[in-house]
Scaffold this motif. Sequence first.
Motif, mmCIF file in Angstrom:
data_model
loop_
_atom_site.group_PDB
_atom_site.id
_atom_site.type_symbol
_atom_site.label_atom_id
_atom_site.label_comp_id
_atom_site.label_asym_id
_atom_site.label_seq_id
_atom_site.Cartn_x
_atom_site.Cartn_y
_atom_site.Cartn_z
ATOM 1 N N UNK A 32 58.947 26.382 9.795
ATOM 2 C CA UNK A 32 57.718 25.686 10.174
ATOM 3 C C UNK A 32 56.552 26.654 10.394
ATOM 4 N N UNK A 33 56.839 27.976 10.383
ATOM 5 C CA UNK A 33 55.801 29.005 10.555
ATOM 6 C C UNK A 33 55.910 30.008 9.415
ATOM 7 N N UNK A 34 55.468 29.628 8.222
ATOM 8 C CA UNK A 34 55.601 30.520 7.057
ATOM 9 C C UNK A 34 54.948 31.873 7.263
ATOM 10 N N UNK A 35 53.845 31.896 8.032
ATOM 11 C CA UNK A 35 53.171 33.179 8.245
ATOM 12 C C UNK A 35 54.055 34.151 9.017
ATOM 13 N N UNK A 36 54.888 33.627 9.927
ATOM 14 C CA UNK A 36 55.818 34.478 10.663
ATOM 15 C C UNK A 36 56.992 34.876 9.776
ATOM 16 N N UNK A 37 57.536 33.929 9.039
ATOM 17 C CA UNK A 37 58.674 34.206 8.166
ATOM 18 C C UNK A 37 58.295 35.163 7.048
ATOM 19 N N UNK A 38 57.024 35.161 6.659
ATOM 20 C CA UNK A 38 56.555 36.061 5.599
ATOM 21 C C UNK A 38 56.619 37.522 6.020
ATOM 22 N N UNK A 39 56.774 37.784 7.318
ATOM 23 C CA UNK A 39 56.872 39.168 7.800
ATOM 24 C C UNK A 39 58.207 39.806 7.457
ATOM 25 N N UNK A 40 59.132 39.012 6.912
ATOM 26 C CA UNK A 40 60.370 39.585 6.411
ATOM 27 C C UNK A 40 61.543 39.486 7.354
ATOM 28 N N UNK A 41 62.615 40.236 7.062
ATOM 29 C CA UNK A 41 63.841 40.174 7.856
ATOM 30 C C UNK A 41 63.630 40.482 9.335
ATOM 31 N N UNK A 42 62.649 41.359 9.659
ATOM 32 C CA UNK A 42 62.395 41.675 11.074
ATOM 33 C C UNK A 42 61.971 40.433 11.846
ATOM 34 N N UNK A 43 61.271 39.513 11.177
ATOM 35 C CA UNK A 43 60.861 38.278 11.845
ATOM 36 C C UNK A 43 62.075 37.420 12.183
ATOM 37 N N UNK A 44 63.063 37.397 11.283
ATOM 38 C CA UNK A 44 64.286 36.641 11.559
ATOM 39 C C UNK A 44 65.027 37.263 12.748
ATOM 40 N N UNK A 45 65.101 38.593 12.756
ATOM 41 C CA UNK A 45 65.756 39.275 13.868
ATOM 42 C C UNK A 45 65.050 38.956 15.182
ATOM 43 N N UNK A 46 63.720 39.003 15.168
ATOM 44 C CA UNK A 46 62.958 38.669 16.375
ATOM 45 C C UNK A 46 63.276 37.253 16.843
ATOM 46 N N UNK A 47 63.271 36.297 15.914
ATOM 47 C CA UNK A 47 63.471 34.895 16.279
ATOM 48 C C UNK A 47 64.871 34.679 16.852
ATOM 49 N N UNK A 48 65.868 35.364 16.293
ATOM 50 C CA UNK A 48 67.234 35.233 16.807
ATOM 51 C C UNK A 48 67.327 35.833 18.212
ATOM 52 N N UNK A 49 66.733 37.018 18.396
ATOM 53 C CA UNK A 49 66.716 37.632 19.722
ATOM 54 C C UNK A 49 66.018 36.735 20.739
ATOM 55 N N UNK A 50 64.912 36.157 20.330
ATOM 56 C CA UNK A 50 64.168 35.261 21.221
ATOM 57 C C UNK A 50 65.006 34.048 21.605
ATOM 58 N N UNK A 51 65.741 33.497 20.645
ATOM 59 C CA UNK A 51 66.584 32.334 20.921
ATOM 60 C C UNK A 51 67.716 32.690 21.897
ATOM 61 N N UNK A 52 68.337 33.838 21.682
ATOM 62 C CA UNK A 52 69.425 34.263 22.568
ATOM 63 C C UNK A 52 68.909 34.444 23.993
ATOM 64 N N UNK A 53 67.761 35.112 24.128
ATOM 65 C CA UNK A 53 67.198 35.344 25.463
ATOM 66 C C UNK A 53 66.772 34.027 26.101
ATOM 67 N N UNK A 54 66.194 33.123 25.316
ATOM 68 C CA UNK A 54 65.797 31.817 25.862
ATOM 69 C C UNK A 54 67.014 31.029 26.364
ATOM 70 N N UNK B 193 55.276 40.086 19.823
ATOM 71 C CA UNK B 193 56.311 39.085 20.096
ATOM 72 C C UNK B 193 57.579 39.736 20.632
ATOM 73 N N UNK B 194 57.941 40.892 20.058
ATOM 74 C CA UNK B 194 59.115 41.606 20.541
ATOM 75 C C UNK B 194 58.928 42.074 21.981
ATOM 76 N N UNK B 195 57.713 42.521 22.331
ATOM 77 C CA UNK B 195 57.443 42.933 23.709
ATOM 78 C C UNK B 195 57.579 41.756 24.663
ATOM 79 N N UNK B 196 57.181 40.562 24.197
ATOM 80 C CA UNK B 196 57.323 39.360 25.028
ATOM 81 C C UNK B 196 58.801 39.051 25.278
ATOM 82 N N UNK B 197 59.609 39.194 24.237
ATOM 83 C CA UNK B 197 61.061 38.984 24.402
ATOM 84 C C UNK B 197 61.628 40.027 25.359
ATOM 85 N N UNK B 198 61.135 41.266 25.254
ATOM 86 C CA UNK B 198 61.587 42.332 26.148
ATOM 87 C C UNK B 198 61.275 41.996 27.602
#
Length: 339
Positions: free
Chosen positions: A131-153, A224-229
């Motif tokens: 639903x956020x193509x601009x974020x997904x366009x950042x590549x595999x690191x964006x997927x890693x960020x989103x997974x980390x964010x989900x785990x922390x949430x 975004x990664x700093x926010x997850x941190x």
Amino acid sequence: MMTLIDNGVYVDGLRTATPENLQQTSEVMRSGGGMAWIGLYRPSPEEVRSVAEQFELHPLAVEDALTGHQRSKLERYGDTLFVVLRPARYVDEHEEVEFGELHLFVGPDFVVTIRHAEAPDLRRVRRRLEASPELLAMGPEAVLYAVLDEVVDEYGPVVAGLENDIDEIEDQLFSGVEGVSRRIYELAREVLDFQRAAQPLVGMLEGLARGSDKYGVDVELRRSLRDVLDHALRIVERAGAFRAILDNALQVEATLVAQRQNEEMRRMTELNLAQNEEIKKISSWAAILFAPTLIGTVYGMNFDVMPELHWSLGYPFALLLMLGMSAALYGVFKLRRWL
């Protein structure tokens, strides 16, 4: 059949294909480029080796993925990241924390997720990124960020559940509820396991932040990664506070148990003293009554030849002797406070 949950190829943040197997994924990527995101759920060792061969994954990382039961960590093998996460969820009906294990292989143009438990919900992560193509366009690191964010949430409800359990224990601590020591111990063990799952995330996220410049991570993704941190740090601090509270609760419970034992011992001692006093009284009266009985028994023998048998004062003398001995014993026992 491979336990393939989802398999998508993305170009510029948009899903362009949904291959049915890994071979089709390779063909699509060779023809049109893009990034592959493959999601597996509890795959067999043969399936993991097939993925490893397809994406040329490092043997040591593959061995860790096959072994399982790894602690949270992040390791780099060449241009591929191997990430182990320990997601958790709070089960209300059993009032306990359930831990899972999630492995990620993050390469230059692919992400492979291997999930060994129900949590986290990676379908929700995929929907969010799609639903956020601009974020997904950042590549595999964006997927890693989103997974980390989900785990922390998903750690949030776990913290809330543990906090509620601790509040219940504090209420039970001074009410004498049976089994509270066992519950404190079990909860402390859950908190320790939760710490072991969450604590390494801080170092992992800090390491990703340090490598952002070297690997050209997008500025917005860094934020975004700093926010997850920040969220991970707060959760780790709460877990540490929970452990300190439970350690104190165990000490308080041990003190209360010792006090209750001392009270019970004091009560038993008082009871024993009271029983001893009663025994003394009974023994004293038994001794007092024994003296006249002894004299009466001696003079009740049917012998013709006995001293003072025909003495006219023998009867009053025997009565006076009984009375005197009883009075003497009564005086002695009274002096010793047995009566």
